[in-house]
Motif scaffolding. Structure first.
Motif, short mmCIF file in Angstrom:
data_model
loop_
_atom_site.label_atom_id
_atom_site.label_comp_id
_atom_site.label_asym_id
_atom_site.label_seq_id
_atom_site.Cartn_x
_atom_site.Cartn_y
_atom_site.Cartn_z
N LYS A 176 -13.59 -17.69 31.71
CA LYS A 176 -12.89 -16.40 31.88
C LYS A 176 -12.22 -16.30 33.25
N GLU A 177 -12.65 -17.12 34.22
CA GLU A 177 -12.04 -17.06 35.55
C GLU A 177 -10.66 -17.73 35.60
N SER A 203 -6.92 -19.69 39.54
CA SER A 203 -8.04 -18.78 39.44
C SER A 203 -8.31 -18.18 40.82
N ASP A 204 -8.92 -17.00 40.82
CA ASP A 204 -9.36 -16.43 42.09
C ASP A 204 -10.80 -16.81 42.39
N HIS A 205 -11.41 -17.55 41.47
CA HIS A 205 -12.81 -17.93 41.66
C HIS A 205 -12.97 -19.42 41.40
N LYS A 208 -16.49 -21.17 40.80
CA LYS A 208 -17.13 -20.97 39.50
C LYS A 208 -16.52 -21.91 38.45
#
Length: 569
Positions: A176-177, A203-205, A208
């Motif tokens: 989902k990231e 992604s901003d993550h 993860k």
DNA sequence: GCCGTTTTCGGCCCGACTGTTTTCAGTCG
């Protein structure tokens, strides 16, 4: 001496210089020169004016002189001397992943190791880790690298890696990231063989995503894991690198991660000329980011139109872009039919009707059934009588089908005495004749060239299939003068096939470009032996795109009526 | 070793990750 051989020597020179610790830019010059030569559409040996060599991009006076010596004498003194130097044998070490020129030199200088066997033994005995600058980990990495080299000698075919990499991409896309994702590297450029798969995501993550990536079910081994970049080896035995960047950098990173390296260097250096720094995060003026969200922005920042990935090899695409002369490359959706497929009448797996239905389902207007001829006994090649029956069967099916046409054809064998394997009387009755060499690959170049030209000159022949006979990673092309073949095609208005069968891709990208320069039409066909093989057309189209081919260069972009008119039967 | 309407000399793309290091070299793409 062929371009391939010259290119190989230049690379070897660069490798020896690399271990000797030469100026890195000199090393790069040899690599760039070798790439230029590999991308040429003609043989240097056939060049009338040898002074043109020094005008080729990345080749100056020094290397041009060396090339001329190779062409004239078949040898290069400088290279022969270099090969005698003590570091020359160590270039074998550079094939080992994780081992570069510095480690190669180190193990030789300190331990006198100069073969992979000795290196393996020393690593197993723990003698490498004692060296200053090396440790336990490096020693283990070298051992693993040696095993990998021995296990996976060659690059893998595009069609093997592509679906598997696509699978992994689909898995990563589910995280989902992840915001955006694409296949990058040589996969996106659709090179015919692939060393490892590169995937880029935004992604901003990132961390993860990294965590989830290395824990994929496909993962066999984790080679590296960082905050934004990780590498795994899959159970299928190839490496996948995943890089994650922030969404605002996705375009810049797409460009950077797609390469090629040579293309990137040119683009970044064009940026530097304008006072811009281009990296995977964007285009920067001083500290300020001025572009990076899309690839188009990157090209625009240096006043270039968008360059399709398949062209990004620094083989003239940047100059073409500067002059607004980029080709409008053929696209998959422009293919209107497949003109070389097999059925269960010879060595195919599906019936004529099944193949036709599969083609129709793809949105095609036509398909040509081209089963083998009698000489290909092992494939159940058709006798003249059975071919006659097949023509009748196709006639029946055509009356049944609506809005689709099955063409009756053949893949007729060009015998070693250059005779065709069917009489002209039956070839005349067909809609389409594809001719191909399947035997006596070892013929001398002159004979093989004459053999194929004779077929080209037969008025019943329309297409020459898989013109060089190569099988990627398995069989070298047979000796044939492609320039003469192409000239004969031009003179007789015949078509060369780009066979999309994954291990063939024959014509190659380079030959496509040559054919285009000479104004010869090509046809992109799958040689499908099963209905699902029709899917391979995408690898054929990709190879054509790498060869700068445009829709008007391709026979099977014609509508059915245009095609029938072209065939003139 | 290559290259140049800023230059024929002095530049040459840029950054991530690993491992062996006390601040960085080597490798990779």
């Amino acid at each position: 001496m062929t371009n391939q051989e010259i290119a190989r020597i230049l690379v070897h020179i660069s490798e020896i210089l690399n271990i000797q610790g030469e100026n890195p830019f000199k090393i790069r010059a040899y690599i760039k020169a070798s790439q230029t030569i590999e991308g040429l559409t003609y043989e240097l040996s056939s060049l009338e004016d040898k002074n043109k060599i020094a005008k080729l991009p990345g080749i100056g006076g020094g290397i041009a002189k060396k090339i001329m010596e190779l062409l004239e004498t078949g040898e290069l003194k400088y290279y022969e001397e270099l090969k005698k130097t003590e570091y020359a044998p160590l270039t074998e070490f550079l094939k080992i992943s994780g081992m570069g020129p510095k480690h190669a030199k180190l193990v030789y200088d300190k331990l006198g190791i100069k073969t992979v066997e000795e290196l393996k033994k020393a690593a197993e005995e723990g003698r490498l880790k004692a060296l200053h600058g090396l440790g336990e980990k490096v020693e283990q990495n070298i051992l693993r690298g040696i095993q990998q080299v021995q296990k996976y000698k060659e690059r893998l075919p595009l069609a093997f890696i592509y679906p598997r990499a696509q699978n992994i991409l689909e898995e990563v896309k589910k995280f989902k990231e992840v915001k955006q994702i694409l296949l990058a590297g040589s996969l996106r450029r659709m090179r015919e063989t692939i060393a490892d798969a590169d995937i880029l995501a935004s992604s901003d993550h990132a961390e993860k995503v990294m965590e989830a990536f290395v824990n994929l079910p496909q993962t066999d081994k984790v080679v590296a894991k960082g905050k934004t970049k990780s590498s795994i080896v899959t159970r299928d035995g190839f490496q996948v690198d995943l890089r994650v960047v922030p969404p605002e950098s996705f375009g810049a990173a797409s460009h950077y991660f797609t390469g090629s390296k040579a293309h990137n260097i040119r683009i970044r250096s064009l940026g530097a000329d304008k006072g811009l720094k281009i990296n995977e995060y964007g285009v920067f003026k001083k500290e300020k980011r001025i572009a990076g969200k899309t690839e188009e922005e990157i090209f625009k920042s240096i006043n270039l139109p968008y360059i399709p990935p398949e062209l990004r090899e620094d083989q003239g695409e940047i100059e073409a872009a500067q002059n607004r002369k980029l080709p409008s490359l053929i696209e998959l959706k422009e293919i209107k039919g497949d003109l070389h497929v097999h059925t269960d009448w010879s060595d195919g797996n599906n019936s004529i009707e099944e193949m036709a239905q599969a083609a129709k389902n793809r949105g095609y207007q036509y398909i040509a059934i081209c089963d083998h001829s009698p000489a290909m006994g092992i494939t159940g090649g058709l006798t003249q009588e059975r071919l006659q029956k097949q023509i009748e069967e196709i006639g029946r099916l055509n009356r049944k089908l609506k809005g689709f046409k099955i063409l009756s054809g053949t893949e007729v064998d060009i015998r070693s005495n250059s005779q065709l394997d069917f009489e002209d009387e039956i070839l005349e009755k067909l809609d389409l004749v594809v001719a191909a060499v399947h035997t006596k690959f070892g013929q001398p170049k002159e004979e093989m060239t004459k053999r194929i030209i004779k077929a080209i000159e037969n008025p019943n022949v329309d297409i020459i299939a898989h013109p060089t006979g190569r099988l990627i990673g398995k069989r070298e092309p047979y000796q044939v003068d492609m320039d003469k073949i192409m000239d004969a095609c031009k003179a007789n208005a015949k078509v060369l096939e780009l066979n999309a069968y994954p291990e063939r891709l024959d014509l190659s990208d380079i030959h496509c470009r040559r054919a285009k320069e000479k104004g010869i039409k090509i046809v992109i066909s799958t040689d499908a032996h099963m209905d699902i093989h029709l899917e391979w057309i995408k690898f054929g189209v990709a190879t054509a795109r790498r060869g700068w081919i445009e829709p008007q260069d391709v026979l099977n972009t014609l509508t059915l009526s245009q095609l029938l008119k072209f065939l003139g039967r």
